[in-house]
Design a protein around this motif. Structure first.
Motif, PDB file in Angstrom:
ATOM      1  N   ALA A 141     -17.881 -46.501  -9.398  1.00  0.00           N
ATOM      2  CA  ALA A 141     -16.757 -47.186  -8.757  1.00  0.00           C
ATOM      3  C   ALA A 141     -17.310 -48.363  -7.958  1.00  0.00           C
ATOM      4  O   ALA A 141     -18.458 -48.343  -7.509  1.00  0.00           O
ATOM      5  CB  ALA A 141     -16.005 -46.227  -7.853  1.00  0.00           C
ATOM      6  N   THR A 142     -16.495 -49.391  -7.774  1.00  0.00           N
ATOM      7  CA  THR A 142     -16.980 -50.606  -7.125  1.00  0.00           C
ATOM      8  C   THR A 142     -16.027 -51.066  -6.019  1.00  0.00           C
ATOM      9  O   THR A 142     -14.886 -50.599  -5.923  1.00  0.00           O
ATOM     10  CB  THR A 142     -17.141 -51.751  -8.143  1.00  0.00           C
ATOM     11  N   ALA A 143     -16.515 -51.994  -5.194  1.00  0.00           N
ATOM     12  CA  ALA A 143     -15.697 -52.551  -4.125  1.00  0.00           C
ATOM     13  C   ALA A 143     -14.560 -53.383  -4.715  1.00  0.00           C
ATOM     14  O   ALA A 143     -14.747 -54.086  -5.710  1.00  0.00           O
ATOM     15  CB  ALA A 143     -16.556 -53.417  -3.210  1.00  0.00           C
ATOM     16  N   GLY A 144     -13.384 -53.287  -4.123  1.00  0.00           N
ATOM     17  CA  GLY A 144     -12.234 -54.047  -4.595  1.00  0.00           C
ATOM     18  C   GLY A 144     -10.951 -53.505  -4.013  1.00  0.00           C
ATOM     19  O   GLY A 144     -10.967 -52.664  -3.106  1.00  0.00           O
ATOM     20  N   SER A 145      -9.834 -53.963  -4.542  1.00  0.00           N
ATOM     21  CA  SER A 145      -8.527 -53.505  -4.064  1.00  0.00           C
ATOM     22  C   SER A 145      -8.377 -52.014  -4.316  1.00  0.00           C
ATOM     23  O   SER A 145      -8.590 -51.538  -5.430  1.00  0.00           O
ATOM     24  CB  SER A 145      -7.406 -54.269  -4.778  1.00  0.00           C
ATOM     25  N   VAL A 146      -7.993 -51.281  -3.283  1.00  0.00           N
ATOM     26  CA  VAL A 146      -7.880 -49.837  -3.423  1.00  0.00           C
ATOM     27  C   VAL A 146      -6.608 -49.478  -4.178  1.00  0.00           C
ATOM     28  O   VAL A 146      -5.580 -50.142  -4.048  1.00  0.00           O
ATOM     29  CB  VAL A 146      -7.903 -49.160  -2.037  1.00  0.00           C
ATOM     30  N   SER A 147      -6.701 -48.442  -5.012  1.00  0.00           N
ATOM     31  CA  SER A 147      -5.537 -47.953  -5.738  1.00  0.00           C
ATOM     32  C   SER A 147      -5.452 -46.443  -5.550  1.00  0.00           C
ATOM     33  O   SER A 147      -6.320 -45.820  -4.939  1.00  0.00           O
ATOM     34  CB  SER A 147      -5.644 -48.291  -7.228  1.00  0.00           C
ATOM     35  N   THR A 148      -4.401 -45.858  -6.088  1.00  0.00           N
ATOM     36  CA  THR A 148      -4.255 -44.405  -6.038  1.00  0.00           C
ATOM     37  C   THR A 148      -4.348 -43.799  -7.434  1.00  0.00           C
ATOM     38  O   THR A 148      -3.933 -42.673  -7.661  1.00  0.00           O
ATOM     39  CB  THR A 148      -2.914 -44.018  -5.387  1.00  0.00           C
ATOM     40  N   THR A 149      -4.898 -44.566  -8.373  1.00  0.00           N
ATOM     41  CA  THR A 149      -5.093 -44.062  -9.734  1.00  0.00           C
ATOM     42  C   THR A 149      -6.414 -43.311  -9.808  1.00  0.00           C
ATOM     43  O   THR A 149      -7.468 -43.880  -9.530  1.00  0.00           O
ATOM     44  CB  THR A 149      -5.113 -45.219 -10.750  1.00  0.00           C
ATOM     45  N   PRO A 150      -6.400 -42.026 -10.173  1.00  0.00           N
ATOM     46  CA  PRO A 150      -7.639 -41.245 -10.208  1.00  0.00           C
ATOM     47  C   PRO A 150      -8.650 -41.803 -11.206  1.00  0.00           C
ATOM     48  O   PRO A 150      -8.306 -42.138 -12.336  1.00  0.00           O
ATOM     49  CB  PRO A 150      -7.163 -39.846 -10.626  1.00  0.00           C
ATOM     50  N   TYR A 151      -9.899 -41.884 -10.759  1.00  0.00           N
ATOM     51  CA  TYR A 151     -11.021 -42.322 -11.588  1.00  0.00           C
ATOM     52  C   TYR A 151     -12.026 -41.182 -11.734  1.00  0.00           C
ATOM     53  O   TYR A 151     -12.431 -40.836 -12.842  1.00  0.00           O
ATOM     54  CB  TYR A 151     -11.670 -43.543 -10.937  1.00  0.00           C
ATOM     55  N   THR A 152     -12.405 -40.594 -10.612  1.00  0.00           N
ATOM     56  CA  THR A 152     -13.267 -39.413 -10.597  1.00  0.00           C
ATOM     57  C   THR A 152     -12.718 -38.419  -9.586  1.00  0.00           C
ATOM     58  O   THR A 152     -12.272 -38.807  -8.507  1.00  0.00           O
ATOM     59  CB  THR A 152     -14.712 -39.790 -10.223  1.00  0.00           C
ATOM     60  N   ILE A 153     -12.730 -37.135  -9.953  1.00  0.00           N
ATOM     61  CA  ILE A 153     -12.267 -36.076  -9.050  1.00  0.00           C
ATOM     62  C   ILE A 153     -13.325 -34.986  -8.966  1.00  0.00           C
ATOM     63  O   ILE A 153     -13.786 -34.471  -9.991  1.00  0.00           O
ATOM     64  CB  ILE A 153     -10.933 -35.460  -9.517  1.00  0.00           C
ATOM     65  N   VAL A 154     -13.713 -34.660  -7.753  1.00  0.00           N
ATOM     66  CA  VAL A 154     -14.611 -33.535  -7.479  1.00  0.00           C
ATOM     67  C   VAL A 154     -13.819 -32.503  -6.688  1.00  0.00           C
ATOM     68  O   VAL A 154     -13.074 -32.853  -5.765  1.00  0.00           O
ATOM     69  CB  VAL A 154     -15.847 -33.980  -6.673  1.00  0.00           C
ATOM     70  N   GLU A 155     -13.968 -31.236  -7.036  1.00  0.00           N
ATOM     71  CA  GLU A 155     -13.334 -30.165  -6.267  1.00  0.00           C
ATOM     72  C   GLU A 155     -14.401 -29.311  -5.591  1.00  0.00           C
ATOM     73  O   GLU A 155     -15.441 -29.020  -6.190  1.00  0.00           O
ATOM     74  CB  GLU A 155     -12.472 -29.282  -7.163  1.00  0.00           C
ATOM     75  N   LEU A 156     -14.127 -28.930  -4.349  1.00  0.00           N
ATOM     76  CA  LEU A 156     -14.963 -27.983  -3.624  1.00  0.00           C
ATOM     77  C   LEU A 156     -14.145 -26.733  -3.342  1.00  0.00           C
ATOM     78  O   LEU A 156     -13.021 -26.817  -2.840  1.00  0.00           O
ATOM     79  CB  LEU A 156     -15.461 -28.596  -2.310  1.00  0.00           C
TER      80      LEU A 156
END
Length: 248
Positions: A225-240
């Protein structure tokens, strides 16, 4: 109509209450949020008191399987010294300030986790846990996950960095398919850094320095992932599913 005795009626109510409680427990009930703050890809930092109170967002929420989900979009805000956004917890001390402990003694973080969505295709990689060098503001150890097997056939690699810009990677043969649960431990005990996955030690290194301070981090620090405009579209999800920190 046969009446239920008072004692039996109370017992039934107690059972019903217990069942209701069991189905409404918050995500990752075995995480002690008192000792964590949260850094999010929208640039916000969430305090431990807010996490304890049940804070949720597009980047931090209860997953359908009961895990605590950490979501990172493709682009977002970054922290100082980093070019990647993150949805990641930073260790706090019992007084609510930033933790910074000595490497002497026993210091471990043991987590059950799963990566359920991996951005970046075959080059996708996300850091799921860190031993961070607070003194020099660099990671000492980063455990990274990639859904695509590496040259050793595994899904993990370790970044080890004693001096800024002098980090080296070690690829591991340990496997964990996307969506599958695994347990990992990061330790800095007796002056030695070590990593274990599913109960087996996979890395050990004794730093050449001493007298520095450290803290743990865990969650989703996406390396593609890179710096830029933030969105709410999932790219990576980690669960604990559980997080356990020990300092002795």
């Amino acid at each position: 109509m046969k009446r239920m005795s008072l004692r039996k009626g109370l017992a039934v109510l107690a059972i019903a209450a217990a069942c209701m409680s069991a189905t409404t427990v918050s995500a990752a009930a075995s995480i002690d949020y008192h000792i964590w703050s949260l850094q999010q890809p929208d640039g916000s930092t969430i305090s431990s008191s807010s996490l304890v109170s049940g804070y949720t967002s597009n980047y931090f929420y209860a997953a359908s399987d009961g895990g605590q989900a950490f979501m990172d979009p493709n682009t977002g805000s970054t922290t100082s010294g980093s070019s990647h956004p993150r949805s990641e917890m930073r260790e706090q001390n019992s007084g609510g300030g930033n933790a910074a402990w000595s490497w002497s003694g026993t210091n471990t973080m043991t987590n059950q986790a799963a990566v359920t969505l991996q951005g970046g295709g075959s080059s996708g990689s996300t850091t799921i846990g860190q031993i961070f060098n607070s003194t020099d503001s660099i990671p000492l150890v980063e455990l990274e996950y990639t859904a695509t097997p590496n040259s050793q056939g595994g899904n993990f690699k370790i970044l080890y960095e004693e001096a800024k810009g002098a980090g080296t990677y070690t690829e591991l043969s340990t496997k964990a398919a996307l969506g599958s649960k695994f347990t990992y431990q990061l330790a800095l005990s007796g002056g030695t850094a070590a990593v274990s996955i599913n109960g087996s030690q996979v890395f050990s290194k004794k730093p050449s320095f001493s007298g520095k301070s450290f803290y743990f981090k865990c969650g989703n620090y996406d390396q593609t992932a890179t710096a830029g405009s933030v969105s709410t579209t999932p790219y990576t999800i980690v669960e604990l599913y559980s997080v356990s920190v020990v300092h002795n």
